[in-house]
Design a protein around this motif. Sequence first.
Motif, PDB file in Angstrom:
ATOM      1  N   LEU A   1      41.058 -25.515  29.673  1.00 15.54           N
ATOM      2  CA  LEU A   1      41.049 -26.973  29.785  1.00 15.54           C
ATOM      3  C   LEU A   1      39.745 -27.464  30.406  1.00 15.54           C
ATOM      4  CD1 LEU A   1      42.605 -29.617  29.460  1.00 15.54           C
ATOM      5  CD2 LEU A   1      43.647 -29.199  31.709  1.00 15.54           C
ATOM      6  N   CYS A   2      39.253 -26.734  31.405  1.00 19.54           N
ATOM      7  CA  CYS A   2      37.975 -27.132  32.018  1.00 19.54           C
ATOM      8  C   CYS A   2      36.841 -27.116  30.989  1.00 19.54           C
ATOM      9  CB  CYS A   2      37.645 -26.224  33.194  1.00 19.54           C
ATOM     10  SG  CYS A   2      38.737 -26.466  34.626  1.00 19.54           S
TER      11      CYS A   2
ATOM     12  N   ASP B   1      53.668 -29.351  14.045  1.00 22.08           N
ATOM     13  CA  ASP B   1      52.865 -29.221  15.257  1.00 22.08           C
ATOM     14  C   ASP B   1      53.526 -30.067  16.343  1.00 22.08           C
ATOM     15  OD1 ASP B   1      51.029 -27.533  14.106  1.00 22.08           O
ATOM     16  OD2 ASP B   1      49.808 -29.176  13.334  1.00 22.08           O
ATOM     17  N   TRP B   2      54.293 -29.410  17.170  1.00 19.19           N
ATOM     18  CA  TRP B   2      55.081 -30.077  18.208  1.00 19.19           C
ATOM     19  C   TRP B   2      54.251 -30.155  19.487  1.00 19.19           C
ATOM     20  CZ3 TRP B   2      58.982 -27.097  21.578  1.00 19.19           C
ATOM     21  CH2 TRP B   2      59.604 -27.975  22.475  1.00 19.19           C
ATOM     22  N   VAL B   3      54.101 -31.366  19.997  1.00 15.04           N
ATOM     23  CA  VAL B   3      53.292 -31.603  21.196  1.00 15.04           C
ATOM     24  C   VAL B   3      54.216 -31.874  22.377  1.00 15.04           C
ATOM     25  CG1 VAL B   3      51.545 -33.063  22.274  1.00 15.04           C
ATOM     26  CG2 VAL B   3      51.380 -32.491  19.840  1.00 15.04           C
ATOM     27  N   ILE B   4      54.007 -31.118  23.456  1.00 13.93           N
ATOM     28  CA  ILE B   4      54.757 -31.332  24.700  1.00 13.93           C
ATOM     29  C   ILE B   4      53.834 -32.059  25.680  1.00 13.93           C
ATOM     30  CG2 ILE B   4      56.018 -30.221  26.573  1.00 13.93           C
ATOM     31  CD1 ILE B   4      56.515 -27.861  24.780  1.00 13.93           C
ATOM     32  N   PRO B   5      54.032 -33.352  25.870  1.00  9.70           N
ATOM     33  CA  PRO B   5      53.145 -34.098  26.787  1.00  9.70           C
ATOM     34  C   PRO B   5      53.662 -34.053  28.220  1.00  9.70           C
ATOM     35  CG  PRO B   5      54.563 -35.632  25.615  1.00  9.70           C
ATOM     36  CD  PRO B   5      54.984 -34.253  25.182  1.00  9.70           C
ATOM     37  N   LEU B   6      52.867 -33.529  29.124  1.00 13.00           N
ATOM     38  CA  LEU B   6      53.218 -33.543  30.537  1.00 13.00           C
ATOM     39  C   LEU B   6      52.867 -34.900  31.136  1.00 13.00           C
ATOM     40  CD1 LEU B   6      52.096 -30.054  31.902  1.00 13.00           C
ATOM     41  CD2 LEU B   6      54.364 -30.791  31.193  1.00 13.00           C
ATOM     42  N   LYS B   7      53.755 -35.401  31.949  1.00 16.52           N
ATOM     43  CA  LYS B   7      53.493 -36.683  32.590  1.00 16.52           C
ATOM     44  C   LYS B   7      52.342 -36.531  33.591  1.00 16.52           C
ATOM     45  CE  LYS B   7      55.882 -40.438  34.961  1.00 16.52           C
ATOM     46  NZ  LYS B   7      57.165 -40.877  35.568  1.00 16.52           N
ATOM     47  N   ASN B   8      51.300 -37.376  33.405  1.00 18.98           N
ATOM     48  CA  ASN B   8      50.088 -37.336  34.238  1.00 18.98           C
ATOM     49  C   ASN B   8      49.394 -35.975  34.144  1.00 18.98           C
ATOM     50  OD1 ASN B   8      50.677 -39.964  35.159  1.00 18.98           O
ATOM     51  ND2 ASN B   8      51.965 -39.130  36.821  1.00 18.98           N
ATOM     52  N   GLY B   9      49.484 -35.348  32.994  1.00 13.57           N
ATOM     53  CA  GLY B   9      48.861 -34.036  32.811  1.00 13.57           C
ATOM     54  C   GLY B   9      48.450 -33.811  31.364  1.00 13.57           C
ATOM     55  N   PRO B  10      47.995 -32.615  31.041  1.00 16.63           N
ATOM     56  CA  PRO B  10      47.545 -32.332  29.672  1.00 16.63           C
ATOM     57  C   PRO B  10      48.728 -32.143  28.727  1.00 16.63           C
ATOM     58  CG  PRO B  10      47.392 -30.369  31.002  1.00 16.63           C
ATOM     59  CD  PRO B  10      47.829 -31.463  31.932  1.00 16.63           C
ATOM     60  N   LYS B  11      48.376 -31.986  27.455  1.00 14.17           N
ATOM     61  CA  LYS B  11      49.377 -31.724  26.432  1.00 14.17           C
ATOM     62  C   LYS B  11      49.381 -30.231  26.098  1.00 14.17           C
ATOM     63  CE  LYS B  11      47.531 -34.394  23.408  1.00 14.17           C
ATOM     64  NZ  LYS B  11      47.308 -35.124  22.149  1.00 14.17           N
ATOM     65  N   TYR B  12      50.530 -29.786  25.603  1.00 15.32           N
ATOM     66  CA  TYR B  12      50.664 -28.414  25.121  1.00 15.32           C
ATOM     67  C   TYR B  12      51.190 -28.475  23.676  1.00 15.32           C
ATOM     68  CZ  TYR B  12      49.954 -26.605  29.811  1.00 15.32           C
ATOM     69  OH  TYR B  12      49.416 -26.279  31.019  1.00 15.32           O
ATOM     70  N   SER B  13      50.507 -27.765  22.783  1.00 15.14           N
ATOM     71  CA  SER B  13      50.851 -27.805  21.348  1.00 15.14           C
ATOM     72  C   SER B  13      51.590 -26.522  20.961  1.00 15.14           C
ATOM     73  CB  SER B  13      49.588 -27.956  20.498  1.00 15.14           C
ATOM     74  OG  SER B  13      49.910 -27.932  19.122  1.00 15.14           O
ATOM     75  N   VAL B  14      52.735 -26.708  20.309  1.00 13.84           N
ATOM     76  CA  VAL B  14      53.537 -25.578  19.813  1.00 13.84           C
ATOM     77  C   VAL B  14      53.724 -25.762  18.309  1.00 13.84           C
ATOM     78  CG1 VAL B  14      55.699 -24.318  19.990  1.00 13.84           C
ATOM     79  CG2 VAL B  14      54.734 -25.419  22.027  1.00 13.84           C
ATOM     80  N   GLN B  15      53.238 -24.810  17.570  1.00  7.02           N
ATOM     81  CA  GLN B  15      53.408 -24.858  16.112  1.00  7.02           C
ATOM     82  C   GLN B  15      54.731 -24.188  15.736  1.00  7.02           C
ATOM     83  OE1 GLN B  15      50.828 -22.436  13.609  1.00  7.02           O
ATOM     84  NE2 GLN B  15      50.626 -24.121  12.142  1.00  7.02           N
ATOM     85  N   LEU B  16      55.669 -24.964  15.204  1.00  2.17           N
ATOM     86  CA  LEU B  16      56.965 -24.454  14.768  1.00  2.17           C
ATOM     87  C   LEU B  16      56.880 -24.116  13.276  1.00  2.17           C
ATOM     88  CD1 LEU B  16      59.282 -27.061  16.524  1.00  2.17           C
ATOM     89  CD2 LEU B  16      58.515 -24.842  17.389  1.00  2.17           C
ATOM     90  N   VAL B  17      57.246 -22.868  12.940  1.00  6.10           N
ATOM     91  CA  VAL B  17      57.147 -22.389  11.555  1.00  6.10           C
ATOM     92  C   VAL B  17      58.460 -21.721  11.174  1.00  6.10           C
ATOM     93  CG1 VAL B  17      55.893 -20.942   9.919  1.00  6.10           C
ATOM     94  CG2 VAL B  17      54.684 -22.004  11.836  1.00  6.10           C
ATOM     95  N   ALA B  18      59.005 -22.095  10.018  1.00  2.54           N
ATOM     96  CA  ALA B  18      60.239 -21.487   9.501  1.00  2.54           C
ATOM     97  C   ALA B  18      60.126 -21.381   7.984  1.00  2.54           C
ATOM     98  CB  ALA B  18      61.465 -22.299   9.878  1.00  2.54           C
ATOM     99  N   ASP B  19      60.503 -20.231   7.463  1.00  6.33           N
ATOM    100  CA  ASP B  19      60.471 -19.996   6.013  1.00  6.33           C
ATOM    101  C   ASP B  19      61.906 -19.994   5.502  1.00  6.33           C
ATOM    102  OD1 ASP B  19      59.737 -19.396   3.451  1.00  6.33           O
ATOM    103  OD2 ASP B  19      59.521 -17.249   3.803  1.00  6.33           O
TER     104      ASP B  19
ATOM    105  N   ALA C   1      45.970 -28.461  26.554  1.00  6.86           N
ATOM    106  CA  ALA C   1      45.630 -27.339  27.432  1.00  6.86           C
ATOM    107  C   ALA C   1      45.830 -25.985  26.766  1.00  6.86           C
ATOM    108  CB  ALA C   1      46.470 -27.404  28.706  1.00  6.86           C
ATOM    109  N   ALA C   2      46.781 -25.863  25.820  1.00  4.11           N
ATOM    110  CA  ALA C   2      47.047 -24.561  25.195  1.00  4.11           C
ATOM    111  C   ALA C   2      47.750 -24.777  23.860  1.00  4.11           C
ATOM    112  CB  ALA C   2      47.904 -23.684  26.113  1.00  4.11           C
ATOM    113  N   TYR C   3      47.608 -23.775  23.013  1.00  2.00           N
ATOM    114  CA  TYR C   3      48.238 -23.791  21.687  1.00  2.00           C
ATOM    115  C   TYR C   3      49.156 -22.566  21.571  1.00  2.00           C
ATOM    116  CZ  TYR C   3      44.635 -27.218  20.510  1.00  2.00           C
ATOM    117  OH  TYR C   3      43.811 -28.328  20.503  1.00  2.00           O
ATOM    118  N   TYR C   4      50.376 -22.793  21.107  1.00  3.97           N
ATOM    119  CA  TYR C   4      51.343 -21.715  20.930  1.00  3.97           C
ATOM    120  C   TYR C   4      51.923 -21.775  19.509  1.00  3.97           C
ATOM    121  CZ  TYR C   4      51.219 -21.352  26.020  1.00  3.97           C
ATOM    122  OH  TYR C   4      50.816 -21.200  27.321  1.00  3.97           O
TER     123      TYR C   4
END
Length: 542
Positions: free
Chosen positions: A44-45, A167-185, A87-90
């Motif tokens: 993040l820095c 692409d699911w984004v988890i927004p932290l209150k007063n903080g960065p976002k975290y991205s989670v890619q959900l994949v299903a076949d 801040a991170a990608y999952y």
Amino acid sequence: GIARERLLQLAVADGEEQPPQSEDEPAPELVDNDIEFEVDRNFLCEELVAKENEILEARNKTMKSSQNSSKGMGSTKVMKDMPPMTAAYYRCDFGHIVLGQYGKRVISICNCFGEPISFSINRKVLSAAGFAVNPDKIKKLPPGKSLRLEVSCFKPKGTEEGEQQLDWVIPLKNGPKYSVQLVADFVLPDLVLSSDHVDFGHVLVGQVKRITIKLKNEKAVPVEWEYKAPRSKFGKPLPPSDMAYSLSPSSGKLQNGETAWVVVSFTPCATKPLNQKLALRISDNPNKKLLALHGHGDALRVEVKPSTTYKLGPVLPSNNDCTQEFFLHNPTDYPIVVYSTDFDQRYIEEEGMLRSYDQYDEFNFVEMLVREPGAETWAPVAKHATKLRRAREQVEALELKRKEREERIKQAEANGEELPPEDEEENPEGAEGDAGEDDEAEEVPEVEMNAADYPLRVLGDDRLNVLVLGPPVSGKTAVAQALSAKDGRKVLTLDGIVDWALGGPPSLRSEADQAMRERMLEVKTQLHEQHELQEKEREKAA
């Protein structure tokens, strides 16, 4: 995401070189969380510094252009707030999911910060893509604590299969976002048939023809299939005479890439074209796999020409001149054998053998090999008839001996003589044992070496044996019989050899052979019990 992955690899590599931890040190899970947090912080820095450099560079360009346009005039601008950073990608991969079924994954969220964190989840965005999260709102998760989120995905039947991403984004209150890619076949189970149209051609009524087809599962999920044979209105299985087509096995389960061979049987019950579509039901697939079957039933018949009615008129005894001539014509494409059901002695004997045969099924049917015109009676039927005849002869012999002894006793009493000694009295067990020995002595040449079975004897040095191998119902017996008919050789089968060995021939009567026979009988009994158990389970499932 690439920079973060590199930082994480370097952190793990550095962690491997550290000395083993002491008892006072935190647990490995906490250390891993700290490493993850430190990596995310460094990532993040770097992102913030890069974003800030871009903004400063753009601001400098704007200031230079404004100075050129308005020299001598002072101006100040306030720097805009930076947008939220990721801040991170999952990545959360559900793998392959059958349409109409749920897929579930559990995500663990750990608060590595020094203050409580809160965030909320946009359920509408997830639901529109077929995903759901529970719980959907987190308030003040304490530092160092973890929370498990259950993520599920679903796609109803009837929709298109394929990969679903979000692409699911988890927004932290007063903080960065975290991205989670959900994949299903999402996959629709299905089968691939080697042929969906099978033509059996012309088959005689009373005979059966079998064709083997291949089923293959090319999907990424297991496939369960089943064929339900038609039943009567009371729910009972129909007799073979009412079903022209059948499938064996009638159900199965195939893993990804597996294949299975099924046998389709055609038993015509009428002299007409018989067409049918067999429906294979596939679990979790609303569409049935149809197998179109075509065949034509034929019958053997003979035509009597020029008429079927003849009048010979009055005739004197012992006059052989009163005759009428007629002709028999075979209008079919098959060779036939004509005989009289009233006067043909061989037909009458064979009918008696068939009536006494005890291997018929519940519908009074039994399957035998097709005989060539003029061939002898089927070996199992003839063997059973011979066994019954010998048993009957033994009973008659015992009865005759009993009557002869009674006659001798009556004569001795009438003449005042002594009764015959007890040892002369016929012993049923001994007589039966003697009869058995006589029967065995009679069967030895037949089992070991019957000259009638080997009309063309070939010397051992010049002998060439042929071994016919193949999957079930592939024509091994037909090939062996054709070679036997052409070269005059004896056909041996595994079942025949086993029966021969279990019969105790003279060449296998040692103690070791007897022990081997006992083991073979045990194995044969176990296999028979397993087969009966499987048949009962199949009937219950049907």
